[in-house]
Design an enzyme around this catalytic site. Sequence first.
Site, short mmCIF file in Angstrom:
data_model
loop_
_atom_site.label_atom_id
_atom_site.label_comp_id
_atom_site.label_asym_id
_atom_site.label_seq_id
_atom_site.Cartn_x
_atom_site.Cartn_y
_atom_site.Cartn_z
N TYR A 197 0.85 -1.20 0.00
CA TYR A 197 0.00 0.00 0.00
C TYR A 197 0.88 1.24 0.00
O TYR A 197 1.79 1.36 0.83
CB TYR A 197 -0.89 0.00 1.26
CG TYR A 197 -1.56 1.33 1.50
CD1 TYR A 197 -2.81 1.60 0.95
CD2 TYR A 197 -0.94 2.33 2.24
CE1 TYR A 197 -3.42 2.84 1.14
CE2 TYR A 197 -1.53 3.57 2.44
CZ TYR A 197 -2.78 3.81 1.89
OH TYR A 197 -3.37 5.04 2.07
N GLU A 203 -3.77 7.37 -3.65
CA GLU A 203 -3.39 6.05 -3.13
C GLU A 203 -3.14 5.06 -4.25
O GLU A 203 -3.82 5.09 -5.28
CB GLU A 203 -4.55 5.47 -2.31
CG GLU A 203 -4.59 5.89 -0.88
CD GLU A 203 -5.77 5.23 -0.13
OE1 GLU A 203 -5.86 5.45 1.07
OE2 GLU A 203 -6.60 4.54 -0.75
#
Length: 377
Positions: free
Chosen positions: A101, A189
């Site tokens: 991530y 993101e």
Amino acid sequence: MKLQEYRAKELFRRNGCNVQEGKVAKTPDEVFDIAHEYNGKVVVKAQVLVGGRGKAGGVKLAKTPQEAREIAQKILGMDIKGLKVKKVLVTKAVDIRHEAYFGVILDRKSKKVVIMASSEGGVDIEQVARNTPEKIFKVYADPFLGLRPYAARYLIEKIYDNPDVIKQGIDMLQKLYNTFISVNASLAEINPMVLTPQGQLICVDAKIVLDDNGLMKHPELESWRDPDESTPEELEAKSAGLSFVKLTGNIGCVVNGAGLAMATMDLVKHYGDEPSNFLDVGGSSNPKKVISALRIITRDPKVKVILFNIFGGITRCDDIANGLVEAIEEFKPTIPIIARLTGTNEDKGREILKKAKIHVFSSMDDVVKKAVELAKN
Ligand code: GDP
Ligand code: MN
């Protein structure tokens, strides 16, 4: 303003990130053609503005163009968390060795941009943050110098150990940060950032939320706004120049000024009811704006009373009162309207409203109590 995955990926690409190749389709036949062109395994991905599409069945791997078409038939039109799937992204499937991530967000608490990375990618990052926050690593960007290379390296070395992968990771993280800054985002993101068995980093999922207050610097992105992001009421309010947020209560609020609107909503709650909306009509006494506001508010059958809370400052109360009366005469609402009017020229303003048979108060406390009482009966 939230961007669809394929748009966010486009922005990452423009900033030099290594992004999985893909094309958008609206029909199963288009999906077939794209899969055929890619000549191999593809992933068909629902384009809706929510996370967790994978778990909801909105992300599926296909081995042949025929299979891609069948999957597209299922995904197009599917309902994911209340949103209907109208488009899919067809991407060349990548092989996955590891999912990480990478994220950049504006952290209001520290008043800085925070850059995060975690080895626990792919899954719901909020869940990782709740259960195992020690697995998410953070650095802050310097407001003047941005994301410094040593800070990027510090993060990336927590995730990867191969020197070549670390080099790619630092590069991608900086490009992610640059994308965030270049479009005035409040969030950017990549989840998952995939490490392939061949040792390559590829962005497989992308999310960007743009700061609406920065959009005037990027007018070309306005056309990327997805109408599904807002309720029909919010869209109508925006085009009428009103700041409007739909809520769930019974008391319709028409207020001039965002701070006063917040205070009004607080007071409604304090007296035991709920506002049906946040609405700031601004400093204007323009009857057209008020009519739009009334139309939007009264469309919700739950609304039992309309509460005007007006503070006359530079705009004078008599001006506002005239605007209200004109709007009410034209709109003819069927539910009670009460008002609080105070400030510059309040006596004249109150006279005008009284003549129009609107119960008018000078104290905010009194008018909100009255609104709550009316909504109960
Ligand atoms: P989300 O569920 O909305 O976050 O959608 P993602 O794009 O993140 O996809 C969900 C999951 O599907 C990913 O975490 C991957 O595990 C898997 N996935 C997505 N694209 C690919 C791909 O190209 N190849 C493989 N093997 N898996 C993929
Ligand atoms: Mn994802």
